[in-house]
Design a protein around this motif. Structure first.
Motif, short mmCIF file in Angstrom:
data_model
loop_
_atom_site.label_atom_id
_atom_site.label_comp_id
_atom_site.label_asym_id
_atom_site.label_seq_id
_atom_site.Cartn_x
_atom_site.Cartn_y
_atom_site.Cartn_z
N GLN A 1 12.18 -18.40 -32.25
CA GLN A 1 13.26 -18.40 -31.27
C GLN A 1 13.77 -16.98 -31.09
O GLN A 1 14.04 -16.28 -32.05
CB GLN A 1 14.39 -19.30 -31.74
N VAL A 2 13.90 -16.56 -29.84
CA VAL A 2 14.37 -15.22 -29.53
C VAL A 2 15.90 -15.18 -29.60
O VAL A 2 16.57 -16.03 -29.00
CB VAL A 2 13.91 -14.78 -28.14
N GLN A 3 16.41 -14.21 -30.32
CA GLN A 3 17.86 -14.00 -30.36
C GLN A 3 18.15 -12.55 -30.06
O GLN A 3 17.46 -11.64 -30.55
CB GLN A 3 18.41 -14.38 -31.74
N LEU A 4 19.15 -12.32 -29.24
CA LEU A 4 19.57 -10.99 -28.84
C LEU A 4 21.02 -10.78 -29.25
O LEU A 4 21.86 -11.66 -28.99
CB LEU A 4 19.42 -10.81 -27.33
N VAL A 5 21.31 -9.65 -29.85
CA VAL A 5 22.67 -9.36 -30.29
C VAL A 5 23.06 -7.98 -29.78
O VAL A 5 22.41 -6.98 -30.10
CB VAL A 5 22.80 -9.40 -31.82
N GLU A 6 24.12 -7.95 -28.96
CA GLU A 6 24.61 -6.68 -28.43
C GLU A 6 25.69 -6.11 -29.36
O GLU A 6 26.41 -6.86 -30.03
CB GLU A 6 25.24 -6.85 -27.04
N SER A 7 25.81 -4.80 -29.35
CA SER A 7 26.87 -4.12 -30.08
C SER A 7 27.13 -2.78 -29.41
O SER A 7 26.34 -2.33 -28.58
CB SER A 7 26.49 -3.94 -31.55
N GLY A 8 28.24 -2.16 -29.79
CA GLY A 8 28.54 -0.83 -29.30
C GLY A 8 29.61 -0.75 -28.24
O GLY A 8 29.97 0.35 -27.81
N GLY A 9 30.10 -1.89 -27.79
CA GLY A 9 31.16 -1.86 -26.79
C GLY A 9 32.47 -1.35 -27.38
O GLY A 9 32.59 -1.18 -28.59
N VAL A 90 32.04 -7.05 -19.25
CA VAL A 90 31.27 -7.53 -20.40
C VAL A 90 29.81 -7.22 -20.10
O VAL A 90 29.30 -7.58 -19.03
CB VAL A 90 31.48 -9.04 -20.64
N TYR A 91 29.16 -6.57 -21.02
CA TYR A 91 27.77 -6.17 -20.85
C TYR A 91 26.87 -7.10 -21.67
O TYR A 91 27.11 -7.32 -22.87
CB TYR A 91 27.57 -4.72 -21.30
N TYR A 92 25.85 -7.61 -21.00
CA TYR A 92 24.91 -8.53 -21.63
C TYR A 92 23.51 -7.93 -21.61
O TYR A 92 23.10 -7.32 -20.62
CB TYR A 92 24.84 -9.84 -20.85
N CYS A 93 22.78 -8.14 -22.69
CA CYS A 93 21.35 -7.84 -22.62
C CYS A 93 20.59 -9.16 -22.49
O CYS A 93 21.07 -10.21 -22.93
CB CYS A 93 20.85 -7.02 -23.80
N ALA A 94 19.46 -9.08 -21.87
CA ALA A 94 18.66 -10.27 -21.61
C ALA A 94 17.19 -9.90 -21.64
O ALA A 94 16.82 -8.75 -21.37
CB ALA A 94 19.02 -10.84 -20.24
N GLN A 95 16.37 -10.87 -21.96
CA GLN A 95 14.93 -10.64 -22.03
C GLN A 95 14.21 -11.73 -21.26
O GLN A 95 14.61 -12.89 -21.27
CB GLN A 95 14.44 -10.62 -23.48
N ARG A 96 13.12 -11.34 -20.62
CA ARG A 96 12.33 -12.31 -19.87
C ARG A 96 10.95 -12.43 -20.48
O ARG A 96 10.53 -11.60 -21.28
CB ARG A 96 12.23 -11.88 -18.41
N ASP A 97 10.22 -13.45 -20.09
CA ASP A 97 8.88 -13.70 -20.62
C ASP A 97 7.83 -12.95 -19.81
O ASP A 97 6.79 -13.52 -19.45
CB ASP A 97 8.59 -15.20 -20.63
N SER A 98 8.08 -11.69 -19.52
CA SER A 98 7.18 -10.86 -18.75
C SER A 98 7.58 -9.41 -18.98
O SER A 98 8.74 -9.12 -19.28
CB SER A 98 7.31 -11.19 -17.26
N ALA A 99 6.62 -8.49 -18.83
CA ALA A 99 6.94 -7.07 -18.93
C ALA A 99 7.40 -6.49 -17.60
O ALA A 99 7.78 -5.33 -17.53
CB ALA A 99 5.73 -6.30 -19.45
N TRP A 100 7.33 -7.31 -16.54
CA TRP A 100 7.75 -6.83 -15.22
C TRP A 100 9.23 -6.55 -15.22
O TRP A 100 10.02 -7.43 -15.51
CB TRP A 100 7.40 -7.89 -14.16
N PRO A 101 9.65 -5.34 -14.86
CA PRO A 101 11.07 -4.95 -14.95
C PRO A 101 11.90 -5.42 -13.76
O PRO A 101 12.37 -4.62 -12.96
CB PRO A 101 10.98 -3.43 -15.02
N GLY A 102 12.12 -6.71 -13.66
CA GLY A 102 12.88 -7.26 -12.55
C GLY A 102 14.38 -7.08 -12.73
O GLY A 102 14.88 -6.89 -13.84
N GLY A 103 15.11 -7.18 -11.63
CA GLY A 103 16.56 -7.00 -11.65
C GLY A 103 17.36 -8.24 -11.34
O GLY A 103 18.58 -8.18 -11.23
#
Length: 121
Positions: A1-9, A90-103
């Motif tokens: 399972q992919v988990q993303l944790v942001e920090s630094g704000g 609020v800043y979020y990071c997110a990841q997709r199931d592709s290397a294509w850098p979509g917006g």
């Protein structure tokens, strides 16, 4: 399972800098596009920057923000310089199931919990 944790704000004065971090677990970041998005109070969530097989930026942050990736730490960074009050969100990071850098946020499958950035004037 992919988990993303942001920090630094945090709280910074206009003209200052912050570096946000997005640490991933569950798979390697290097094979997938990771984006930063932000949401200000009462507004929709907007694209900020992305790194995949290339990088991309929103016009509003070009020349001020830099996205980078450290594969050894499985972490993506967002270096934010010359911050403005309108960068407050609020800043979020997110990841997709592709290397294509979509917006488009709907292209992203995994999201962190967000980190608050406040820029005072």
């Amino acid at each position: 399972q992919v988990q993303l944790v942001e920090s630094g704000g945090g709280l910074v004065q206009a003209g200052g800098s912050l570096r946000l971090s997005c640490s991933a677990s569950g798979r390697s970041l290097r094979n997938y596009a990771t984006g930063w998005f932000r949401q200000a109070p009462g507004k929709e969530r907007d694209f900020v920057a992305v790194i995949g097989w290339s990088t991309g930026y929103a016009d509003s942050v070009k020349g001020r923000f830099t996205i980078s990736r450290d594969n050894t730490k499985n972490t993506v960074y967002l270096q934010m310089n010359m911050l403005k009050p309108e960068d407050t969100a609020v800043y979020y990071c997110a990841q997709r199931d592709s290397a294509w850098p979509g917006g488009n946020e709907y292209e992203y499958d995994y999201w962190g919990q967000g980190t608050q950035v406040t820029v005072s004037s």
